[in-house]
Design an enzyme around this catalytic site. Structure first.
Site, PDB file in Angstrom:
ATOM      1  N   GLU A 144      21.621  17.495  34.674  1.00  0.00           N
ATOM      2  CA  GLU A 144      20.325  18.098  34.970  1.00  0.00           C
ATOM      3  C   GLU A 144      20.255  19.579  34.598  1.00  0.00           C
ATOM      4  O   GLU A 144      19.216  20.070  34.162  1.00  0.00           O
ATOM      5  CB  GLU A 144      19.990  17.917  36.457  1.00  0.00           C
ATOM      6  CG  GLU A 144      19.565  16.519  36.847  1.00  0.00           C
ATOM      7  CD  GLU A 144      20.719  15.561  37.043  1.00  0.00           C
ATOM      8  OE1 GLU A 144      20.479  14.398  37.405  1.00  0.00           O
ATOM      9  OE2 GLU A 144      21.887  15.974  36.819  1.00  0.00           O
ATOM     10  N   VAL A 145      21.370  20.281  34.768  1.00  0.00           N
ATOM     11  CA  VAL A 145      21.373  21.717  34.479  1.00  0.00           C
ATOM     12  C   VAL A 145      21.035  22.001  33.018  1.00  0.00           C
ATOM     13  O   VAL A 145      20.475  23.051  32.690  1.00  0.00           O
ATOM     14  CB  VAL A 145      22.737  22.335  34.862  1.00  0.00           C
ATOM     15  CG1 VAL A 145      23.850  21.866  33.922  1.00  0.00           C
ATOM     16  CG2 VAL A 145      22.649  23.859  34.884  1.00  0.00           C
TER      17      VAL A 145
END
Length: 255
Positions: A144-145
């Protein structure tokens, strides 16, 4: 819509239910429509089900969020969520989380059968399960980052519980990929097997889980799941109370 059109299906065979992500052409990338269907599975599960197996068709468990949906401008997209009032956006995400959190239910044991990639939402779906059986070709990543986002599908607490804060932070903040051997070494895997043996290993584990008394297994899961939040004295009290319930039940004196 049919299960195959949505991309996920639920099948039951006596005490075992199987949730299958069935979009192998896109490596079982997940969509809000799939999450709504998965949330509904909790209510559709027959009462005699004791074990839920979660798997993906094809060569991957799940490559994560379907960016062709999330990156567009329609329902469930990042663009739509960003326009919602803060509480409404948070409520929408809570609906998405429900697709994962029902796998924590105290009356079932959930098992992820992971082959190939389990990325982002795929990693969090595997984390949502109580146990994870990995093929040797499995690869995890909390990616997700890389999109400027955070893991928000109920996976962060589970990850910390399994590997500790420092390792969880490193995994989430870098978004790097780890193989099955590392996942096994740091405590993410229940079992790692050759890819050809994945189905058989899950089947054998399921048989073992079903061999015990159902009510005893439910009590055991509750004891272990709550242990981290209790002191030693509180855990010992919980053990005493659970055993008292079991003894009374086995003697025909339960409620």
């Amino acid at each position: 819509m049919t299960a195959d059109a949505i991309g996920v299906r639920l099948e039951s065979d006596g005490p075992v239910a199987t949730v299958t992500l069935c979009r192998p052409d896109v490596l079982n990338a997940q969509t809000p429509a799939m999450w709504r269907a998965m949330s509904a599975f909790s209510h559709e599960l027959p009462g005699d089900v004791r074990v839920v197996v979660v798997r993906g068709e094809g060569r991957a468990f799940s490559a994560g969020l379907d960016l062709s949906v999330a990156g567009a401008s329609g329902p469930g997209s990042f663009a739509e969520l960003a326009t919602l009032p803060e509480q409404e956006c948070a409520d929408r995400i809570a609906e998405f989380q429900a697709a994962f959190t029902w796998l924590h239910r105290p009356d079932i044991i959930s098992v992820a059968a992971v082959q190939g990639h389990a990325i982002g939402a795929g990693f969090q779906l595997a984390l949502a399960c109580d146990l994870r059986v990995l093929a040797q070709d499995a690869k995890f990543s909390m990616a997700e980052v890389t999109l400027g986002l955070v893991p928000d599908l109920a996976g962060t607490k589970r990850l910390v519980e399994l590997v500790g804060y420092s390792r969880a932070l490193e995994i989430c903040a870098t978004g790097r990929r780890m193989d099955a051997a590392e996942a096994d070494r740091i405590g993410l895997a229940t079992l790692v097997v050759p890819p050809a043996e994945l189905d058989g290993a899950v089947r054998d584990l399921t048989i073992g889980l079903l061999a015990g008394n159902r009510d005893a297994v439910i009590e055991i899961k509750a004891l272990l799941a709550g242990a981290a939040g209790r002191s030693h004295a509180e855990q010992q009290r919980a053990e005493r109370e659970a055993q008292t319930r079991r003894l009374r039940d086995l003697a025909g004196r339960g409620e």
